[in-house]
Design a protein around this motif. Structure first.
Motif, PDB file in Angstrom:
ATOM      1  N   ARG A 188     -15.350  -3.837  -1.916  1.00 22.05           N
ATOM      2  CA  ARG A 188     -15.006  -4.403  -0.625  1.00 22.05           C
ATOM      3  C   ARG A 188     -16.157  -4.226   0.332  1.00 22.05           C
ATOM      4  NH1 ARG A 188      -9.925  -1.249   0.864  1.00 22.05           N
ATOM      5  NH2 ARG A 188     -11.234  -1.053   2.682  1.00 22.05           N
ATOM      6  N   LEU A 194      -7.076   5.941  -5.369  1.00 25.25           N
ATOM      7  CA  LEU A 194      -6.815   4.499  -5.470  1.00 25.25           C
ATOM      8  C   LEU A 194      -7.949   3.693  -4.870  1.00 25.25           C
ATOM      9  CD1 LEU A 194      -2.991   4.198  -4.648  1.00 25.25           C
ATOM     10  CD2 LEU A 194      -4.122   4.153  -6.873  1.00 25.25           C
ATOM     11  N   GLU A 195      -8.538   4.194  -3.785  1.00 24.92           N
ATOM     12  CA  GLU A 195      -9.632   3.475  -3.153  1.00 24.92           C
ATOM     13  C   GLU A 195     -10.854   3.433  -4.065  1.00 24.92           C
ATOM     14  OE1 GLU A 195     -11.491   1.136  -0.483  1.00 24.92           O
ATOM     15  OE2 GLU A 195      -9.394   1.755  -0.540  1.00 24.92           O
ATOM     16  N   SER A 228      -4.670   8.437  -1.943  1.00 29.10           N
ATOM     17  CA  SER A 228      -5.337   7.278  -1.355  1.00 29.10           C
ATOM     18  C   SER A 228      -6.812   7.217  -1.757  1.00 29.10           C
ATOM     19  CB  SER A 228      -5.214   7.333   0.171  1.00 29.10           C
ATOM     20  OG  SER A 228      -5.934   6.293   0.780  1.00 29.10           O
ATOM     21  N   GLN A 259     -15.475   0.340   2.737  1.00 27.83           N
ATOM     22  CA  GLN A 259     -14.536   1.181   2.019  1.00 27.83           C
ATOM     23  C   GLN A 259     -14.152   2.380   2.865  1.00 27.83           C
ATOM     24  OE1 GLN A 259     -16.362   2.178  -1.671  1.00 27.83           O
ATOM     25  NE2 GLN A 259     -16.772   0.078  -2.246  1.00 27.83           N
ATOM     26  N   ALA A 263     -13.090  -1.882  -9.197  1.00 25.34           N
ATOM     27  CA  ALA A 263     -12.602  -3.180  -9.689  1.00 25.34           C
ATOM     28  C   ALA A 263     -12.985  -4.326  -8.774  1.00 25.34           C
ATOM     29  CB  ALA A 263     -11.081  -3.130  -9.851  1.00 25.34           C
ATOM     30  N   GLU A 264     -12.825  -4.134  -7.478  1.00 25.83           N
ATOM     31  CA  GLU A 264     -13.119  -5.188  -6.501  1.00 25.83           C
ATOM     32  C   GLU A 264     -13.858  -4.567  -5.324  1.00 25.83           C
ATOM     33  OE1 GLU A 264      -9.722  -7.384  -5.275  1.00 25.83           O
ATOM     34  OE2 GLU A 264      -8.746  -7.229  -7.203  1.00 25.83           O
ATOM     35  N   ASP A 283       0.856  -1.186   0.000  1.00 26.43           N
ATOM     36  CA  ASP A 283       0.000   0.000   0.000  1.00 26.43           C
ATOM     37  C   ASP A 283       0.893   1.237   0.000  1.00 26.43           C
ATOM     38  OD1 ASP A 283      -1.814   2.062   0.550  1.00 26.43           O
ATOM     39  OD2 ASP A 283      -3.093   0.750   1.759  1.00 26.43           O
ATOM     40  N   ARG A 309      -6.955  -0.851   5.638  1.00 20.57           N
ATOM     41  CA  ARG A 309      -7.874  -1.881   5.159  1.00 20.57           C
ATOM     42  C   ARG A 309      -8.577  -2.492   6.366  1.00 20.57           C
ATOM     43  NH1 ARG A 309      -6.397  -3.586  -0.145  1.00 20.57           N
ATOM     44  NH2 ARG A 309      -8.225  -4.951  -0.004  1.00 20.57           N
ATOM     45  N   GLN A 355     -10.728   3.501  -7.329  1.00 19.68           N
ATOM     46  CA  GLN A 355     -10.400   2.545  -8.384  1.00 19.68           C
ATOM     47  C   GLN A 355     -10.548   1.115  -7.891  1.00 19.68           C
ATOM     48  OE1 GLN A 355      -6.430   3.585  -9.652  1.00 19.68           O
ATOM     49  NE2 GLN A 355      -7.026   5.636 -10.317  1.00 19.68           N
ATOM     50  N   ARG A 356     -10.099   0.860  -6.654  1.00 21.91           N
ATOM     51  CA  ARG A 356     -10.210  -0.478  -6.083  1.00 21.91           C
ATOM     52  C   ARG A 356     -11.674  -0.859  -5.876  1.00 21.91           C
ATOM     53  NH1 ARG A 356      -7.703   0.369  -1.476  1.00 21.91           N
ATOM     54  NH2 ARG A 356      -5.626   0.018  -2.339  1.00 21.91           N
TER      55      ARG A 356
END
Length: 426
Positions: A420, A410-411, A407, A423, A417-418, A221, A348, A413-414
């Motif tokens: 969670r 990127l969060e 951050s 978040q 894509a995936e 990270d 996370r 984008q994450r």
């Protein structure tokens, strides 16, 4: 009449209400208070314990503490990862127990190598404990309650440390081998009491219980690693009052000796009274990032004010020192609030232990480097040293603002894509 009484209860400090201590995190507050009393007593006397009771030379003491600090600095993340795997409460109990027994064993040491070995154990587990404690708090709370609980622990720690320092003063007045032995037994007992009280805290499910297998996350990270470094730069402000300013007062000003004690007391009282309010302002990664630039800028201004005391005397230097200390304390409030907001918000959800352990590496490095670095800058360079230090604070604060935005991107984008389960709130 009932409405007036209800309003009075609403405005009472949280710690005066029974529910504050009976909440799931209540035992952690009690345990933190007990532990911080012991630590406050220890840090008031620890240098003289090694020099006068154990009989170490100043060179041996300096080398041993530095070596122990280096080992302890890198221990946070591995212990944090272990806490995630096995359960943060259980690992914290073991860590506190080891620290308690190791602290008590200092009463038996009588030469350099044994003192260094035991001190390394004490410092290692001591540096690992705060991150694991935050992991326990994070596992028992969520949302705004999470930051509130972490901030409450910080305030309680400050109060306990002040009370403990009074115990330390008594030991220093006695200044005998018996007094120092009683000190280490008292401090070790505080750690063991902390471990016992933590056993009353609800269990936080571990990755093993949830049947989750994963590799270390924090080392991949990049925004969080940058956060750790830049927050460590800002953490130098903690060493400013403890080590940098006393050297400055004695070498570059004619301020009376009592000034330092009053400045430290003023700082402690303000932190205790206002920290919770500043932490509430860092409830999201975005708002914590804005707080970080305020921290860097305010600390930089305090450095400029401290620089103006060079060569001053009389009431002028006292007035300038108090003005600079007030601005510094404001910067510290911004810094602590933003640090908690960013470190918790960028963590996370399934890895609080390892993330908080890594975050503590930056602060640990700052506290280890602060005495030597600040002495060289302030005593050696004078006013230009203050300007350089202020520039470092300003650059670190600006860097943290950019890191928080990195951050958040990127969060998002994450999350696209995936997705969670939980978040980062941005």
């Amino acid at each position: 009449m009932a409405a007036v009484e209800e309003q009075g209860v609403r405005w009472r400090p949280g710690w005066t209400r029974r529910v504050f201590w009976q909440a799931p995190v209540g035992p952690i507050y009690v345990a933190t208070l007990v532990l911080s009393v012991g630590r406050g007593a220890w840090y008031a006397c620890w240098a003289l314990f090694f020099l006068r009771s154990v009989g170490l030379s100043p060179a041996e003491f300096g080398f041993g503490i530095t070596a122990a600090g280096v080992v302890g600095m890198v221990a946070g993340m591995p212990f944090g990862y272990l806490a995630d795997r096995l359960g943060p409460r259980e690992v914290l109990i073991v860590v506190a127990s080891v620290q308690g027994l190791a602290t008590m064993s200092l009463a038996l040491v009588g030469e350099f190598w044994s003192a260094m070995l035991v001190t390394t154990v004490v410092v290692t587990v001591e540096r690992a404990a705060p991150g694991i404690r935050i992991a326990v708090l994070s596992g028992l709370t969520s949302g705004a309650d999470r930051l509130k609980a972490i901030s409450n622990c910080h305030v309680i720690k400050e109060v306990g440390a002040v009370a403990g320092s009074l115990v330390g003063i008594v030991v220093l007045v006695i200044d005998s081998r018996a007094g120092y032995v009683a000190l280490v037994l008292f401090c070790g007992s505080a750690n063991l009491a902390f471990a016992l009280l933590m056993s009353r805290v609800p269990h936080v499910a571990s990755l093993r219980e949830r049947k989750v297998k994963r590799k270390v996350l924090v080392l991949r990270d990049r925004p969080f690693l940058v956060l750790t470094v830049l927050n460590g730069v800002l953490a130098l402000n903690w060493g400013l009052l403890d080590s940098g300013l006393p050297v400055w007062l004695t070498t570059h000003t004619q301020a009376p000796p009592w000034t330092m004690g009053v400045l430290l007391a003023f700082n402690g009282v303000v932190i205790v009274l206002l920290l919770n309010r500043f932490t509430r302002a860092a409830a999201t990664v975005r708002s914590a990032g804005r707080l970080s630039i305020l921290a860097g800028g305010t600390l930089a201004v305090s450095c400029l004010l401290f620089a103006t005391t060079d060569g001053r005397a009389g009431t002028v230097v006292i007035a300038l020192l108090f003005a600079a200390a007030a601005v510094h304390t404001l910067g510290e409030l911004f810094f602590v609030g933003s640090g908690y907001g960013l470190s918790v918000g960028m963590t996370r959800e399934e890895a609080h232990g390892e993330y908080q352990g890594m975050f503590g590496v930056g602060e640990g490095a700052a506290m280890m480097l602060a005495p030597g670095l600040l002495t060289a800058l302030l005593a050696g360079w004078g006013a230009p040293g203050w300007l350089l230090l202020g520039g470092l604070f300003l650059a670190a604060g600006a860097g943290l603002l950019l890191t928080s935005r990195w951050s958040i991107r990127l969060e998002r984008q994450r999350a696209t894509a995936e997705p969670r389960e939980l978040q980062v709130v941005a």
